[in-house]
Design a protein around this motif. Structure first.
Motif, PDB file in Angstrom:
ATOM      1  N   VAL A  24     -28.232  24.151 -32.924  1.00  0.00           N
ATOM      2  CA  VAL A  24     -29.379  23.408 -32.391  1.00  0.00           C
ATOM      3  C   VAL A  24     -29.802  24.059 -31.074  1.00  0.00           C
ATOM      4  CG1 VAL A  24     -30.109  21.206 -31.387  1.00  0.00           C
ATOM      5  CG2 VAL A  24     -28.850  21.240 -33.548  1.00  0.00           C
ATOM      6  N   LYS A  25     -31.071  24.438 -30.990  1.00  0.00           N
ATOM      7  CA  LYS A  25     -31.611  25.163 -29.834  1.00  0.00           C
ATOM      8  C   LYS A  25     -32.731  24.382 -29.173  1.00  0.00           C
ATOM      9  CE  LYS A  25     -29.069  28.813 -30.437  1.00  0.00           C
ATOM     10  NZ  LYS A  25     -27.923  28.998 -29.570  1.00  0.00           N
ATOM     11  N   ALA A  26     -32.827  24.505 -27.853  1.00  0.00           N
ATOM     12  CA  ALA A  26     -33.899  23.864 -27.088  1.00  0.00           C
ATOM     13  C   ALA A  26     -35.251  24.212 -27.689  1.00  0.00           C
ATOM     14  CB  ALA A  26     -33.836  24.317 -25.629  1.00  0.00           C
ATOM     15  N   GLY A  27     -36.119  23.207 -27.797  1.00  0.00           N
ATOM     16  CA  GLY A  27     -37.451  23.407 -28.350  1.00  0.00           C
ATOM     17  C   GLY A  27     -37.550  23.189 -29.854  1.00  0.00           C
ATOM     18  N   GLN A  28     -36.423  23.024 -30.504  1.00  0.00           N
ATOM     19  CA  GLN A  28     -36.388  22.836 -31.952  1.00  0.00           C
ATOM     20  C   GLN A  28     -36.785  21.398 -32.300  1.00  0.00           C
ATOM     21  OE1 GLN A  28     -32.537  23.916 -33.485  1.00  0.00           O
ATOM     22  NE2 GLN A  28     -32.971  23.198 -35.548  1.00  0.00           N
ATOM     23  N   ASP A  29     -37.558  21.229 -33.363  1.00  0.00           N
ATOM     24  CA  ASP A  29     -37.885  19.899 -33.871  1.00  0.00           C
ATOM     25  C   ASP A  29     -36.727  19.433 -34.740  1.00  0.00           C
ATOM     26  OD1 ASP A  29     -40.388  19.769 -32.639  1.00  0.00           O
ATOM     27  OD2 ASP A  29     -41.338  20.839 -34.300  1.00  0.00           O
ATOM     28  N   ILE A  49     -27.560  22.297 -28.097  1.00  0.00           N
ATOM     29  CA  ILE A  49     -26.504  21.298 -28.224  1.00  0.00           C
ATOM     30  C   ILE A  49     -25.547  21.724 -29.335  1.00  0.00           C
ATOM     31  CG2 ILE A  49     -25.940  18.870 -28.614  1.00  0.00           C
ATOM     32  CD1 ILE A  49     -28.768  18.187 -27.640  1.00  0.00           C
ATOM     33  N   PRO A  50     -24.254  21.861 -29.003  1.00  0.00           N
ATOM     34  CA  PRO A  50     -23.271  22.260 -30.015  1.00  0.00           C
ATOM     35  C   PRO A  50     -23.031  21.160 -31.053  1.00  0.00           C
ATOM     36  CG  PRO A  50     -22.405  22.564 -27.776  1.00  0.00           C
ATOM     37  CD  PRO A  50     -23.671  21.777 -27.665  1.00  0.00           C
ATOM     38  N   ILE A  51     -22.597  21.558 -32.218  1.00  0.00           N
ATOM     39  CA  ILE A  51     -22.230  20.603 -33.262  1.00  0.00           C
ATOM     40  C   ILE A  51     -21.152  19.662 -32.720  1.00  0.00           C
ATOM     41  CG2 ILE A  51     -20.484  22.122 -34.290  1.00  0.00           C
ATOM     42  CD1 ILE A  51     -21.392  20.999 -37.051  1.00  0.00           C
ATOM     43  N   GLY A  52     -21.276  18.387 -33.057  1.00  0.00           N
ATOM     44  CA  GLY A  52     -20.321  17.381 -32.621  1.00  0.00           C
ATOM     45  C   GLY A  52     -20.631  16.763 -31.274  1.00  0.00           C
TER      46      GLY A  52
END
Length: 96
Positions: A24-29, A49-52
């Motif tokens: 998950v990366k900043a700016g992603q929907d 944000i890392p998984i978990g």
């Protein structure tokens, strides 16, 4: 549910969800699944944000209670906007 979720939330009363995919990366929907109500929510994530790890599913004021899986898991030490990473840099336990 027709869309694959990026994060899950137990109940619509929760203030955070848990990321369930890698990368998950900043700016992603993102698509989130609120399990108890079996509905989806959508918003743009503001941080990697890392998984978990947790993310705010709504704006949370400083010194507010954080609810995850319908349980009080701590309090915020600074405001957290929807889509921001919620972790030890902005949340503390109430246990000590």
């Amino acid at each position: 549910m027709s869309e694959t979720p990026h994060f899950v939330v137990h109940d619509e009363g929760d203030s955070v969800g848990v990321v369930v995919v890698e990368g998950v990366k900043a700016g992603q929907d993102l698509v989130g699944w609120i399990m108890d109500q079996d509905r989806t929510i959508h918003f743009t994530v503001k941080d990697d944000i890392p998984i978990g790890h947790k993310l705010a599913i709504r704006d949370i004021e400083a010194d507010s209670t954080v609810i995850k899986y319908s349980v009080d898991i701590g309090r915020t030490i600074s405001p957290i906007a929807q889509g921001e990473h919620l972790h030890v840099h902005n949340t503390k336990t109430k246990r000590w």
